[in-house]
Design an enzyme around this catalytic site. Structure first.
Site: not given
Length: 209
Positions: A104, A108, A200, A203
């Site tokens: 990512r 943006t 997440d 993670d």
């Protein structure tokens, strides 16, 4: 329009509750993610075609049913999607596994494809894309783009938790692809995390920060 289906089987909901807990450790989180994926496959595969075959039982000859048609490819979106693959392979051990890597852009927030490795002949295969989260929908949309670009015609998307915003964006981009989720959560927060979500997933699966 593709369907959005929440698989609310009690065992799925029970295990999802375990991994939502912030105190769930890496080992248990990893195990439950695979178990949820395995339970979800039961419903995701419900429309797989069957064909008649003749077998000889210990008693007599009989006509029975076996899977027919397209071979399955499980496609995890790296890296968190890897956590769902083994659970699916438990029930569909002959499935191939393809991989799609996204990163990512921090400016943006748009996903970019950096790695795609697939079996050949996608046109004649049943593709099951897996990723624990459907948040903004950006990565999932790009994953389907990548498969369609390579000839895939039959695609399903399977996740553990989905945000309404992600479901809407996904179906606007790919109205022909069905989504299966263990939960439809409330909304995305300003950081792009699903609420209540489970944090997440990458993670938590791999013990990283």
């Amino acid at each position: 329009m593709g369907k959005f289906q929440v698989l609310d089987h009690p065992l799925i909901q029970h295990k999802l509750s375990i991994i939502r807990d912030k105190n769930c450790g890496t080992r248990e989180f990893r195990q439950c993610v695979n178990e949820i994926a395995e339970l979800m496959v039961y419903e995701v595969s419900r429309d797989m075609p069957l064909e008649d075959v003749e077998v000889e039982t210990p008693i007599t000859k009989a006509t029975t049913k076996r899977l027919a048609g397209k071979k399955v490819v499980v496609v995890p979106i790296l890296r968190a999607g890897i956590g769902m693959v083994d659970g699916i392979l438990e029930l569909i051990p002959a499935a191939k596994v393809g991989h799609i890597g996204m990163y990512r852009d921090e400016e943006t927030l748009q996903p970019h494809e950096y790695f795609v490795k697939m079996p050949d002949d996608l046109e004649n295969r049943e593709m099951i894309i897996v990723d624990p989260m459907l948040a903004t929908g950006g990565s999932a949309i790009m994953a389907v783009d990548a498969l369609k670009k390579r000839g895939a015609k039959s695609i399903k998307f399977v996740c553990l938790v989905a945000a309404p915003e992600g479901v809407k964006a996904f179906h606007e981009a790919h109205p022909d692809v069905d989504i299966y989720s263990a939960s439809l959560d409330e909304y995305l927060n300003e950081d792009g995390y699903i609420v209540p979500g489970l944090g997440d997933a990458g993670d938590r699966l791999f013990g990283t920060k």
